[in-house]
Motif scaffolding. Structure first.
Motif, PDB file in Angstrom:
ATOM      1  N   LEU A 109     -17.441  -3.512  -0.280  1.00  0.00           N
ATOM      2  CA  LEU A 109     -17.387  -2.350  -0.945  1.00  0.00           C
ATOM      3  C   LEU A 109     -16.045  -1.958  -1.727  1.00  0.00           C
ATOM      4  O   LEU A 109     -15.923  -1.217  -2.689  1.00  0.00           O
ATOM      5  CB  LEU A 109     -17.794  -1.229   0.256  1.00  0.00           C
ATOM      6  CG  LEU A 109     -19.241  -1.215   0.580  1.00  0.00           C
ATOM      7  CD1 LEU A 109     -19.497  -0.344   1.869  1.00  0.00           C
ATOM      8  CD2 LEU A 109     -20.116  -0.787  -0.489  1.00  0.00           C
ATOM      9  N   LYS A 110     -14.956  -2.274  -1.067  1.00  0.00           N
ATOM     10  CA  LYS A 110     -13.710  -2.186  -1.692  1.00  0.00           C
ATOM     11  C   LYS A 110     -13.563  -2.826  -2.977  1.00  0.00           C
ATOM     12  O   LYS A 110     -12.900  -2.264  -4.083  1.00  0.00           O
ATOM     13  CB  LYS A 110     -12.419  -2.682  -0.506  1.00  0.00           C
ATOM     14  CG  LYS A 110     -12.286  -1.745   0.588  1.00  0.00           C
ATOM     15  CD  LYS A 110     -11.508  -2.106   1.597  1.00  0.00           C
ATOM     16  CE  LYS A 110     -10.172  -2.599   1.105  1.00  0.00           C
ATOM     17  NZ  LYS A 110      -9.077  -3.222   2.229  1.00  0.00           N
ATOM     18  N   GLU A 111     -14.147  -4.146  -3.015  1.00  0.00           N
ATOM     19  CA  GLU A 111     -14.164  -4.852  -4.110  1.00  0.00           C
ATOM     20  C   GLU A 111     -14.956  -4.046  -5.378  1.00  0.00           C
ATOM     21  O   GLU A 111     -14.516  -4.247  -6.530  1.00  0.00           O
ATOM     22  CB  GLU A 111     -14.897  -6.223  -4.122  1.00  0.00           C
ATOM     23  CG  GLU A 111     -14.658  -7.075  -5.253  1.00  0.00           C
ATOM     24  CD  GLU A 111     -13.534  -7.650  -5.531  1.00  0.00           C
ATOM     25  OE1 GLU A 111     -13.322  -8.132  -7.000  1.00  0.00           O
ATOM     26  OE2 GLU A 111     -12.352  -7.633  -4.712  1.00  0.00           O
ATOM     27  N   ASN A 116     -14.179  -1.494 -10.765  1.00  0.00           N
ATOM     28  CA  ASN A 116     -14.233  -0.174 -11.519  1.00  0.00           C
ATOM     29  C   ASN A 116     -15.634   0.557 -11.351  1.00  0.00           C
ATOM     30  O   ASN A 116     -16.212   1.015 -12.433  1.00  0.00           O
ATOM     31  CB  ASN A 116     -13.724  -0.286 -13.015  1.00  0.00           C
ATOM     32  CG  ASN A 116     -12.015  -0.332 -12.944  1.00  0.00           C
ATOM     33  OD1 ASN A 116     -11.679   0.409 -11.956  1.00  0.00           O
ATOM     34  ND2 ASN A 116     -11.467  -1.295 -13.728  1.00  0.00           N
ATOM     35  N   PHE A 117     -16.376   0.044 -10.632  1.00  0.00           N
ATOM     36  CA  PHE A 117     -17.839   0.329 -10.401  1.00  0.00           C
ATOM     37  C   PHE A 117     -17.851   2.054 -10.241  1.00  0.00           C
ATOM     38  O   PHE A 117     -16.688   2.484  -9.362  1.00  0.00           O
ATOM     39  CB  PHE A 117     -18.522  -0.239  -9.142  1.00  0.00           C
ATOM     40  CG  PHE A 117     -18.844  -1.577  -9.461  1.00  0.00           C
ATOM     41  CD1 PHE A 117     -18.806  -2.183 -10.612  1.00  0.00           C
ATOM     42  CD2 PHE A 117     -19.283  -2.428  -8.061  1.00  0.00           C
ATOM     43  CE1 PHE A 117     -19.055  -3.531 -11.198  1.00  0.00           C
ATOM     44  CE2 PHE A 117     -19.808  -3.615  -8.752  1.00  0.00           C
ATOM     45  CZ  PHE A 117     -19.498  -4.284  -9.813  1.00  0.00           C
ATOM     46  N   PRO A 176      -9.370   3.731   8.030  1.00  0.00           N
ATOM     47  CA  PRO A 176      -9.469   4.993   8.465  1.00  0.00           C
ATOM     48  C   PRO A 176      -9.633   6.062   7.368  1.00  0.00           C
ATOM     49  O   PRO A 176     -10.571   7.139   7.389  1.00  0.00           O
ATOM     50  CB  PRO A 176      -8.071   5.338   9.168  1.00  0.00           C
ATOM     51  CG  PRO A 176      -7.598   4.057   9.324  1.00  0.00           C
ATOM     52  CD  PRO A 176      -8.144   2.953   8.595  1.00  0.00           C
ATOM     53  N   ASN A 177      -8.998   5.840   6.363  1.00  0.00           N
ATOM     54  CA  ASN A 177      -9.163   6.837   4.895  1.00  0.00           C
ATOM     55  C   ASN A 177     -10.589   6.844   4.467  1.00  0.00           C
ATOM     56  O   ASN A 177     -11.201   7.964   4.225  1.00  0.00           O
ATOM     57  CB  ASN A 177      -8.014   6.579   3.905  1.00  0.00           C
ATOM     58  CG  ASN A 177      -6.886   6.523   4.361  1.00  0.00           C
ATOM     59  OD1 ASN A 177      -6.499   7.504   5.360  1.00  0.00           O
ATOM     60  ND2 ASN A 177      -5.983   5.978   3.761  1.00  0.00           N
ATOM     61  N   LEU A 178     -11.323   5.465   4.371  1.00  0.00           N
ATOM     62  CA  LEU A 178     -12.483   5.273   3.842  1.00  0.00           C
ATOM     63  C   LEU A 178     -13.497   6.169   4.757  1.00  0.00           C
ATOM     64  O   LEU A 178     -14.494   6.749   4.552  1.00  0.00           O
ATOM     65  CB  LEU A 178     -12.914   4.019   3.697  1.00  0.00           C
ATOM     66  CG  LEU A 178     -12.265   3.253   2.474  1.00  0.00           C
ATOM     67  CD1 LEU A 178     -12.803   1.651   2.218  1.00  0.00           C
ATOM     68  CD2 LEU A 178     -12.823   4.285   1.279  1.00  0.00           C
TER      69      LEU A 178
END
Length: 195
Positions: A109-111, A116-117, A176-178
């Motif tokens: 998900l970070k990828e 730029n999705f 934690p931020n996500l």
């Protein structure tokens, strides 16, 4: 055909493909997939709009470790790398969920953000867990055209598989931020599903 067809300069295949020589792998709403004798797959698409959207995504991310390589396209088909392994739901039913799998999903998900999705989401059945544990995405849809800043469909699938809570625990520990950004949206969405 779509204007990006010209980008395929050297077609991977310069001969006819006899589907009788191919192994049927599956069929969805947008197409049917066969394993070719050389180990790649051909996806014959029923919906040209979906086909073009999928091609554009795969062409833009071609070579990314999370997506199958695309080798050739025609009027209603694409030839791409075969993705081995199990769909995420099947994998979880066989092996269960663990922190390592949760971390790999988070990295995937970070990828999406790195690529730029605008849609940070996908369905569980579009994630394949390969024999080596790596993840690959099949059937990418609307990653550049739809706005979604949290994994809604993924959360729904995880909820049905009864792994959403363990996944959120891994997310809280690793990112934690996500966790803070996504959890309220996920919980509101899951609450709507229950009613």
């Amino acid at each position: 055909m779509h204007k990006n067809k010209e980008l395929i300069v050297n077609p991977y295949y310069d001969f006819d493909i006899n589907l009788l020589d191919c192994k049927f792998l599956g069929e969805g709403h947008n197409g049917i997939v066969y394993l070719l004798p050389d180990g790649n797959v051909i996806k014959i698409c029923f919906n040209i709009k979906s086909f073009i959207g999928e091609y554009i995504i795969l062409e833009k991310v071609n070579g990314n470790k999370y997506f199958p390589r695309i080798y050739d396209i025609g009027e209603n088909y694409m030839i791409r790398e075969y993705v081995d392994g199990d769909m995420l739901p099947k994998y979880i039913r066989k092996h269960g969920f663990n922190d390592e799998l949760g971390k790999r999903i988070i990295e995937l998900l970070k990828e999406f953000k790195v690529l730029n999705f605008t849609k940070i989401d996908l369905r569980c059945k579009d994630i394949f867990v390969q024999p080596n544990g790596n993840l690959k995405v099949i059937d990418p849809k609307k990653f550049y055209t739809k706005d979604r800043d949290f994994p809604r469909h993924l959360s729904k699938g995880m909820y049905k598989l009864k792994i959403l809570d363990p996944f959120l625990e891994v997310l809280k520990k690793e990112e934690p931020n996500l966790f803070d950004a996504w959890t309220p949206k996920i919980m509101n969405y899951i609450k709507e599903l229950k009613y």
